[in-house]
Design a protein around this motif. Structure first.
Motif, PDB file in Angstrom:
ATOM      1  N   LEU B  26       0.818  -1.209   0.000  1.00  0.00           N
ATOM      2  CA  LEU B  26       0.000   0.000   0.000  1.00  0.00           C
ATOM      3  C   LEU B  26       0.856   1.264   0.000  1.00  0.00           C
ATOM      4  CD1 LEU B  26      -2.887  -1.018   2.422  1.00  0.00           C
ATOM      5  CD2 LEU B  26      -2.930  -0.880  -0.070  1.00  0.00           C
ATOM      6  N   TYR B 218      -4.099  -7.686  -2.584  1.00  0.00           N
ATOM      7  CA  TYR B 218      -4.458  -6.358  -3.090  1.00  0.00           C
ATOM      8  C   TYR B 218      -5.445  -6.473  -4.248  1.00  0.00           C
ATOM      9  CZ  TYR B 218      -3.782  -1.696  -5.109  1.00  0.00           C
ATOM     10  OH  TYR B 218      -3.980  -0.436  -5.611  1.00  0.00           O
ATOM     11  N   SER B 221      -9.083  -7.264  -2.587  1.00  0.00           N
ATOM     12  CA  SER B 221      -9.681  -6.641  -1.400  1.00  0.00           C
ATOM     13  C   SER B 221     -10.236  -5.254  -1.637  1.00  0.00           C
ATOM     14  CB  SER B 221      -8.640  -6.564  -0.280  1.00  0.00           C
ATOM     15  OG  SER B 221      -7.922  -7.751  -0.211  1.00  0.00           O
ATOM     16  N   LYS B 222     -11.290  -4.962  -0.893  1.00  0.00           N
ATOM     17  CA  LYS B 222     -11.882  -3.632  -0.935  1.00  0.00           C
ATOM     18  C   LYS B 222     -11.626  -2.853   0.344  1.00  0.00           C
ATOM     19  CE  LYS B 222     -15.516  -4.508  -4.220  1.00  0.00           C
ATOM     20  NZ  LYS B 222     -16.917  -4.824  -4.431  1.00  0.00           N
ATOM     21  N   MET B 227      -7.723  -6.991   3.125  1.00  0.00           N
ATOM     22  CA  MET B 227      -6.446  -7.284   2.480  1.00  0.00           C
ATOM     23  C   MET B 227      -5.517  -8.020   3.439  1.00  0.00           C
ATOM     24  SD  MET B 227      -4.075  -4.555   0.471  1.00  0.00           S
ATOM     25  CE  MET B 227      -2.385  -4.946   0.040  1.00  0.00           C
TER      26      MET B 227
END
Lengths: 249, 295
Positions: B26, B218, B221-222, B227
């Motif tokens: 991220l 990644y 996932s929302k 995640m």
């Protein structure tokens, strides 16, 4: 009471001066436009006010005291393209981030925080999109989410960096309505803006900037051709162009 | 029983690295994990030179310091005008080379060979045990458990701060979050995770475990929490399937586990509903079919 007071503020990036000796005072309760050509240091001014630049000199007072995030006096809308919108979060998650300052470190958002976040989403007309991934929102919707997050900060003084860039007309109307509502509630709002055509309609106070302050005060006194010529230098040519367009359309 | 310990070690590597790796992806700093996985060697060697022991504790301390040093040096070079990838490349090769030099100069007769550090040997894990509080478990399992607890505590306490400083550091700074301290704390955890995991799977494969499961998650996932869960699940899946396939084909366990990470990633990338690659190709074909033929 002054919403913002800046004294002898200067910022340089690697010896290149971006802001030089900025002095300005704005009383509370105004909707202020920060206007100037590209590279005038508009975003830098906001970042310097919010104490995000280590290499600045001078003093900044918000509501007549030095900035302290723990006072929760300041709300902030960064430029929309400053973040990665593919981040795995939904609209409500992002608005809830506006509550983090109030919640404090370590503690979790309460039901009340979530309720406030939801109301702020409603204010910007986005309550139906609370569960939507932010990556699936349009540019205008993302901008509304950012505005809702700032509203969730429940601040007194707001700083917004180019909130009208790349948004649709409906979003622009929503945003300006909310800004005027904030002003009506006695809040102070500072907006970096570069559309000279709408500036005089939107703002009742202006800061004209080009590395240093060209003019600062009520719109009718500051938004004059002379001041604009000075702030924009030779670049004001396009202003006449837009005026022409207006006449012909 | 030995099989159980190897599976447990592999799964713990999957869980711990999966958890830590999420924010590497991220924050778009996956390559710093690569750097740290190599520079911990330098930290371990220096820790050995100072303490003259190979105890797990001093290895962790040395690794943590090396990780911080790496992060700090990368930041320093960046603020000096170098691009991040170049800064990472310069820092980690230099520190890794120093580590290799120090081993050969000062620790030549100790069991600290470069190959072991790079590749690890998960099959030997069950024979190197520690007794703590009356429990006898493999040293690798203890180290991974301890580091996992650190990682979990950090995220339990600072989940929302990590989320915000990752998504929007400028805003985080404006509400007074200590973004620099968060960054260094997190990088310390990455270093600890790396050193705890590499003893069993080796430094190179730690990188696979840190980045692969999180990158796969990644795609799925929302939310950040989603995640994290997926990432840990993919880590464990890769460890377990990798172990049994390695046994079946009589090949390197750690190598097979890392290969399975790649396989899982490709499967998700290709077959994920709605925006997987196959799905997209299929949709495109469907659109073509329904298009009116104007000729």
């Amino acid at each position: 009471m002054d919403a913002l007071q800046v004294t002898n503020l200067s910022v340089a990036y690697e010896e290149k001066v971006v802001l030089q000796n900025v002095n300005l005072t704005t009383p509370v309760g105004h909707l202020t436009g920060i206007i100037g050509p590209n590279g005038a240091g508009k975003s830098t001014l906001i970042k310097a006010i919010l104490n995000q630049l280590p290499n600045k000199t001078g003093a900044v007072h918000i509501l007549e005291r030095p900035l302290n995030p723990k006072d929760h006096l300041v709300g902030y809308v960064p430029q929309r393209n400053a973040v990665d919108w593919d981040f795995p979060a939904n609209a409500l998650d992002v608005v809830l981030m506006g509550r983090y300052g109030h919640i404090g470190m370590i503690r979790k958002p309460s039901a009340k925080d979530k309720q406030i976040a939801m109301e702020c989403l409603k204010n910007v007309g986005m309550e139906a999109f609370a569960d939507r991934s932010i990556g699936q929102l349009s540019g205008g919707q993302q901008q509304r989410v950012f505005l809702a997050r700032a509203l969730a900060q429940e601040a007194e003084v707001y700083f917004m960096d180019e909130p009208f860039v790349g948004v649709d007309a409906a979003t622009e109307r929503t945003i300006i309505a909310i800004l005027k509502d904030l002003k009506a509630k006695g809040k102070s709002v500072f907006v970096v803006h570069h559309d000279l055509q709408t500036a005089a309609d939107y703002f009742d106070w202006m800061i004209l900037l080009n590395q240093t302050i060209t003019a600062s005060g009520p719109t009718e006194q500051t938004f004059t051709e002379d001041n604009l010529q000075e702030a924009y230098g030779g670049k004001l040519f396009f202003m006449d162009q837009t005026k022409l367009n207006k006449t012909f359309n | 029983m030995n099989e159980f310990w190897v599976l447990l070690t592999g799964s713990l590597v999957g869980i711990t690295c999966g958890l830590t790796g999420v924010f590497l992806i991220l924050r778009k700093t996956a390559m710093i994990a690569d750097a740290i996985s190599h520079t911990v060697l330098f930290g371990i060697v220096v820790a050995f030179m100072v303490t003259q022991s190979l105890s797990g504790f001093w290895m962790l301390v040395g690794a943590a310091i090396a990780g911080l040093l790496t992060t700090f040096l990368v930041q320093l070079l960046q603020s000096g005008g170098l691009q991040e990838d170049a800064a990472i490349g310069v820092v980690f090769t230099s520190l890794f080379a120093l580590g290799v030099l120090f081993i050969t100069l000062f620790a030549g007769n100790v069991h600290l060979d470069v190959e072991h550090v790079l590749m690890g040997e998960i099959a030997f894990v069950p024979w190197d045990t520690w007794d703590i509080l009356g429990f006898s478990m493999p040293k690798a399992v203890w180290m991974l458990l301890i580091v996992l607890v650190f990682n979990l505590l950090f995220l339990v306490f600072f989940y929302k701060e990590m989320k915000l400083t990752t998504f929007d550091p400028v805003f985080a700074l404006s509400i007074g979050l200590p973004i620099v301290a968060m960054h260094y704390s997190y990088m310390t955890l990455v270093s600890l995770t790396t050193v705890a995991a590499f003893d069993s799977v080796g430094a190179v494969l730690v990188v696979a475990m840190l980045i692969g499961p999180a990158a796969t998650a990644y795609l799925m996932s929302k939310s950040v929490i989603g995640m994290i869960v997926w990432s840990m699940a993919f880590g464990v899946m890769a460890a377990i399937t990798g172990y049994y396939l390695a046994k079946l084909w009589n090949t390197s366990i750690a190598g097979m586990m890392a290969a399975m990470i790649g396989v899982l990633f490709m499967l998700v990338f290709l077959f994920k509903p709605h925006d997987g690659w196959i799905w997209k190709v299929f949709k495109r074909m469907k659109i073509k079919d329904t298009e009116p033929n104007i000729l």
